[in-house]
Design an enzyme around this catalytic site. Sequence first.
Site, PDB file in Angstrom:
ATOM      1  N   HIS A 284       0.840  -1.204   0.000  1.00 52.44           N
ATOM      2  CA  HIS A 284       0.000   0.000   0.000  1.00 52.44           C
ATOM      3  C   HIS A 284       0.877   1.258   0.000  1.00 52.44           C
ATOM      4  O   HIS A 284       0.592   2.225  -0.713  1.00 52.44           O
ATOM      5  CB  HIS A 284      -0.876   0.041   1.253  1.00 52.44           C
ATOM      6  CG  HIS A 284      -1.873  -1.078   1.359  1.00 52.44           C
ATOM      7  ND1 HIS A 284      -1.834  -2.006   2.374  1.00 52.44           N
ATOM      8  CD2 HIS A 284      -2.940  -1.402   0.594  1.00 52.44           C
ATOM      9  CE1 HIS A 284      -2.850  -2.851   2.225  1.00 52.44           C
ATOM     10  NE2 HIS A 284      -3.519  -2.523   1.163  1.00 52.44           N
TER      11      HIS A 284
ATOM     12  N   GLN B  50     -17.985  -6.333  -1.534  1.00 53.30           N
ATOM     13  CA  GLN B  50     -17.105  -7.152  -2.361  1.00 53.30           C
ATOM     14  C   GLN B  50     -16.746  -8.488  -1.712  1.00 53.30           C
ATOM     15  O   GLN B  50     -15.933  -9.234  -2.241  1.00 53.30           O
ATOM     16  CB  GLN B  50     -15.844  -6.371  -2.753  1.00 53.30           C
ATOM     17  CG  GLN B  50     -14.883  -6.078  -1.620  1.00 53.30           C
ATOM     18  CD  GLN B  50     -13.758  -5.155  -2.078  1.00 53.30           C
ATOM     19  OE1 GLN B  50     -13.965  -3.986  -2.363  1.00 53.30           O
ATOM     20  NE2 GLN B  50     -12.545  -5.696  -2.181  1.00 53.30           N
TER      21      GLN B  50
ATOM     22  N   SER C 240       0.284  -8.852   1.318  1.00 52.97           N
ATOM     23  CA  SER C 240      -1.181  -8.824   1.327  1.00 52.97           C
ATOM     24  C   SER C 240      -1.640  -8.710   2.769  1.00 52.97           C
ATOM     25  O   SER C 240      -1.012  -9.281   3.677  1.00 52.97           O
ATOM     26  CB  SER C 240      -1.732 -10.119   0.711  1.00 52.97           C
ATOM     27  OG  SER C 240      -3.087 -10.301   1.088  1.00 52.97           O
TER      28      SER C 240
HETATM   29  P1  AMP Z   1      -6.443  -3.777  -0.590  1.00 49.92           P
HETATM   30  O1  AMP Z   1      -6.282  -3.029   0.673  1.00 49.92           O
HETATM   31  O2  AMP Z   1      -6.000  -5.212  -0.508  1.00 49.92           O
HETATM   32  O3  AMP Z   1      -7.797  -3.609  -1.219  1.00 49.92           O
HETATM   33  O4  AMP Z   1      -5.418  -3.129  -1.616  1.00 49.92           O
HETATM   34  C1  AMP Z   1      -5.464  -1.753  -1.899  1.00 49.92           C
HETATM   35  C2  AMP Z   1      -4.579  -1.475  -3.084  1.00 49.92           C
HETATM   36  O5  AMP Z   1      -3.243  -1.855  -2.773  1.00 49.92           O
HETATM   37  C3  AMP Z   1      -4.983  -2.277  -4.341  1.00 49.92           C
HETATM   38  O6  AMP Z   1      -4.875  -1.438  -5.475  1.00 49.92           O
HETATM   39  C4  AMP Z   1      -3.979  -3.376  -4.352  1.00 49.92           C
HETATM   40  O7  AMP Z   1      -3.727  -3.892  -5.641  1.00 49.92           O
HETATM   41  C5  AMP Z   1      -2.746  -2.697  -3.794  1.00 49.92           C
HETATM   42  N1  AMP Z   1      -1.812  -3.684  -3.253  1.00 49.92           N
HETATM   43  C6  AMP Z   1      -2.114  -4.664  -2.344  1.00 49.92           C
HETATM   44  N2  AMP Z   1      -1.018  -5.431  -2.128  1.00 49.92           N
HETATM   45  C7  AMP Z   1      -0.037  -4.939  -2.917  1.00 49.92           C
HETATM   46  C8  AMP Z   1       1.322  -5.314  -3.165  1.00 49.92           C
HETATM   47  N3  AMP Z   1       1.892  -6.349  -2.558  1.00 49.92           N
HETATM   48  N4  AMP Z   1       2.032  -4.577  -4.038  1.00 49.92           N
HETATM   49  C9  AMP Z   1       1.469  -3.526  -4.689  1.00 49.92           C
HETATM   50  N5  AMP Z   1       0.194  -3.123  -4.508  1.00 49.92           N
HETATM   51  C10 AMP Z   1      -0.553  -3.822  -3.641  1.00 49.92           C
END
Ligand code: AMP
Length: 314
Positions: A58, A82, A206
Site C-alpha cells: 500500500h 465485495q 497482502s
Molecule cells: P487492498 O487493501 O488489498 O484492497 O489493496 C489496496 C490497493 O493496494 C490495491 O490497489 C492493491 O492492488 C494494492 N496492493 C495490495 N497489495 C499490494 C502489493 N503487494 N504490491 C502492490 N500493490 C498492492
Amino acid sequence: MCWRASRKIEPSGQAREFLFVVKTIHTVEWMKQAARQARAEGKLVGLVPTMGALHAGHLSLVRAAQAQCDPVVVSVFVNPKQFGPAEDFEKYPRPLEADRALLERENVACLFAPPPLEMYPNGFRTYVNVEGLSERLEGRSRPGHFRGVTTVVLKLLEITQPHLAYFGRKDAQQARIVRQMARDLNLDSEIVVCPIVREPDGLALSSRNVYLKPDERRAATVLSHALDRARQEIAAGERDAVRLAALVRKRIDAEPLATADYVEIVDAETFESVTRLRRACLAVLAVFVGSTRLIDNMLIEEAEGLGETFRCTL
Ligand code: AMP
C-alpha cells in the site's frame, strides 16, 4: 481548508516545526467538500483506495501518489459489497490507529475512513458492473466480487474527485476492470497501476498474509516460486501457454499445504485464456494455502524490437 500545516510561528517570530497530523475524515459530505476545495485551489488530487491493514505494498502506492499529487487522499474502507457470504469480511483486520500512524509518517494529507452506513445508507440500491471482464477468474470464484469493487471505487472517485487514482498490479484483474470502468463512464480520473511489492522470499504482500500459520507462511512462497518457474521456461524459449500453465499448476500441486483454485495464462487486455504467448499476457493464479486464499501474477510482455523475446515481471 488547510490541507497541511507543518510550521508554526512562535510569538517570538521564530518558526518551529510541529508534528504533522493526518486529517482524518469519516463523512462523505466533509470529504466531498475538502476535495472540491483542493480542486478549486488548483491542486492535483491523488487517491489511493485501500481496505486498510496497510503494508509496504500500500505504501508504495502512497509514495507513487505523493510523487505526483498534493494532496494525497488514502481511503481505508473494508467494503462489505465485495465479500461473499462465506468470506472473511468479519475477520478482516482493521487496525485503523496503526494505519493512521503509518500515513502520518508518510506525510499523507488526508485519511478517508467512512463507516459502512456512510457509504451504504439504508435503501442503497445502485451498482455498477463491468460486463465480461468481471465474470472471469476472480469473478468466477467470487461471484459479485467485482460488482462490489467497481461500485465502491466509483463512489470513492465521485467523493474524492482525484486527478489520479493508484492501484496495484497485485490485483491485476481489478486494475484492468477499474480502468475499463473509467473509460466506459468517461471518468475524469486517470488510473495508475503500480508494481507488486514482495517479501524478500517472493511472497506478494497482502493484508491476508497475517492469517497464515508459520508452516503456511513458508508454503505460501509456492505462488511466486511457481511463477518464477514459468519465467525460467519462457527464458529458455517456451511459448506454449497451456504447457506453461500446466507447469505452474504442477509446482503448486507439489506443495502439500497448497490447493490451486485457478492457474491461467491470459491476454492482459481481455483476460481470456491464450494458447500461445502473445504481445502482453499475464500468468495469474489463486491458491488456497490452508484456508487462506492468496492471489499472484506475473506480467509477460514481448520485449520491443527483439522479435519473439518475452520479458517477465513478477
Ligand atoms: P487492498 O487493501 O488489498 O484492497 O489493496 C489496496 C490497493 O493496494 C490495491 O490497489 C492493491 O492492488 C494494492 N496492493 C495490495 N497489495 C499490494 C502489493 N503487494 N504490491 C502492490 N500493490 C498492492
